[in-house]
Design a protein around this motif. Structure first.
Motif, PDB file in Angstrom:
ATOM      1  N   MET A   1      16.676   2.470 -22.862  1.00 48.34           N
ATOM      2  CA  MET A   1      16.258   1.122 -23.175  1.00 48.34           C
ATOM      3  C   MET A   1      16.946   0.698 -24.465  1.00 48.34           C
ATOM      4  N   ILE A   2      17.481  -0.495 -24.465  1.00 53.69           N
ATOM      5  CA  ILE A   2      18.164  -1.059 -25.631  1.00 53.69           C
ATOM      6  C   ILE A   2      17.384  -2.306 -26.050  1.00 53.69           C
ATOM      7  N   VAL A   3      16.828  -2.265 -27.254  1.00 58.62           N
ATOM      8  CA  VAL A   3      15.953  -3.345 -27.724  1.00 58.62           C
ATOM      9  C   VAL A   3      16.596  -4.094 -28.879  1.00 58.62           C
ATOM     10  N   ALA A   4      16.577  -5.412 -28.782  1.00 57.22           N
ATOM     11  CA  ALA A   4      16.976  -6.273 -29.892  1.00 57.22           C
ATOM     12  C   ALA A   4      15.702  -6.709 -30.596  1.00 57.22           C
ATOM     13  N   GLY A   5      15.538  -6.274 -31.831  1.00 56.88           N
ATOM     14  CA  GLY A   5      14.394  -6.673 -32.635  1.00 56.88           C
ATOM     15  C   GLY A   5      14.770  -7.871 -33.484  1.00 56.88           C
ATOM     16  N   PHE A   6      13.820  -8.787 -33.662  1.00 54.27           N
ATOM     17  CA  PHE A   6      14.088 -10.028 -34.393  1.00 54.27           C
ATOM     18  C   PHE A   6      13.078 -10.270 -35.495  1.00 54.27           C
ATOM     19  N   ALA A  20      22.251 -14.475 -34.267  1.00 58.30           N
ATOM     20  CA  ALA A  20      21.906 -13.157 -34.816  1.00 58.30           C
ATOM     21  C   ALA A  20      22.102 -12.079 -33.755  1.00 58.30           C
ATOM     22  N   LEU A  21      21.695 -12.367 -32.523  1.00 57.12           N
ATOM     23  CA  LEU A  21      21.872 -11.405 -31.430  1.00 57.12           C
ATOM     24  C   LEU A  21      23.350 -11.142 -31.171  1.00 57.12           C
ATOM     25  N   ASP A 108      23.119 -19.289 -40.416  1.00 59.30           N
ATOM     26  CA  ASP A 108      22.244 -20.223 -41.129  1.00 59.30           C
ATOM     27  C   ASP A 108      21.117 -19.512 -41.886  1.00 59.30           C
ATOM     28  N   ARG A 109      21.100 -18.174 -41.804  1.00 63.59           N
ATOM     29  CA  ARG A 109      20.150 -17.313 -42.519  1.00 63.59           C
ATOM     30  C   ARG A 109      18.696 -17.518 -42.089  1.00 63.59           C
ATOM     31  N   ARG A 110      18.487 -18.035 -40.882  1.00 63.45           N
ATOM     32  CA  ARG A 110      17.128 -18.286 -40.398  1.00 63.45           C
ATOM     33  C   ARG A 110      16.621 -17.193 -39.472  1.00 63.45           C
ATOM     34  N   ALA A 111      17.517 -16.271 -39.033  1.00 59.97           N
ATOM     35  CA  ALA A 111      17.106 -15.216 -38.105  1.00 59.97           C
ATOM     36  C   ALA A 111      17.885 -13.933 -38.387  1.00 59.97           C
ATOM     37  N   THR A 112      17.220 -12.816 -38.111  1.00 58.96           N
ATOM     38  CA  THR A 112      17.872 -11.512 -38.204  1.00 58.96           C
ATOM     39  C   THR A 112      17.651 -10.767 -36.896  1.00 58.96           C
ATOM     40  N   CYS A 113      18.580  -9.870 -36.590  1.00 54.63           N
ATOM     41  CA  CYS A 113      18.481  -9.086 -35.368  1.00 54.63           C
ATOM     42  C   CYS A 113      19.036  -7.690 -35.616  1.00 54.63           C
ATOM     43  N   ALA A 114      18.347  -6.698 -35.060  1.00 54.46           N
ATOM     44  CA  ALA A 114      18.801  -5.311 -35.104  1.00 54.46           C
ATOM     45  C   ALA A 114      18.635  -4.719 -33.715  1.00 54.46           C
ATOM     46  N   ILE A 115      19.521  -3.820 -33.342  1.00 59.69           N
ATOM     47  CA  ILE A 115      19.498  -3.195 -32.021  1.00 59.69           C
ATOM     48  C   ILE A 115      19.101  -1.724 -32.161  1.00 59.69           C
ATOM     49  N   ALA A 116      18.158  -1.313 -31.320  1.00 59.10           N
ATOM     50  CA  ALA A 116      17.730   0.097 -31.292  1.00 59.10           C
ATOM     51  C   ALA A 116      17.823   0.623 -29.873  1.00 59.10           C
TER      52      ALA A 116
END
Length: 121
Positions: A1-6, A20-21, A108-116
């Motif tokens: 499973m590959i999850v994009a966290g926001f 961000a994604l 625009d610095r309004r969202a962040t995303c990390a992948i796990a």
């Protein structure tokens, strides 16, 4: 499973989440799930619908128990977590999950995303 966290600011537009994604996704496997803290779920649901991906809600308590490589002052103040995006991705991906890289910030610095990557608990 590959999850994009926001993690994202209230009212962040869909394009901020997409940007961000895109940045976080570069060079990584396709995302299978999206995740964020429970009180931001309604803000992430439109992206889940647009991408036809399930959106998972992570409790604030779960976020605060996860060590993250980056530290945001705003995230620490609101959720006792260094990064809502990183902690959400790790929690949703399950036991033994690992980040594929640090969080990425939308232009625009309004969202962040990390992948796990991991397995459901």
């Amino acid at each position: 499973m590959i999850v994009a966290g926001f993690g994202f600011r209230a009212g962040a537009p869909l394009e901020s989440l997409r940007a961000a994604l895109r940045l976080a996704q570069r060079g990584h496997p396709s995302v299978t799930h999206l995740a964020t803290v429970t009180d931001k779920l309604s803000g992430l649901s439109p992206l889940g619908q647009a991408l036809d991906l399930p959106v998972l809600a992570i409790s604030p308590e779960a976020l605060s128990s996860v060590a993250t490589p980056t530290r945001s002052i705003a995230s620490l103040a609101a959720y006792a977590s260094g990064s809502v995006a990183e902690a959400s991705a790790l929690c949703a991906a399950g036991r033994g999950a690992r980040l594929l890289g640090p969080r990425h910030v939308s232009p625009d610095r309004r969202a962040t995303c990390a992948i796990a990557e991991g397995h459901l608990p």
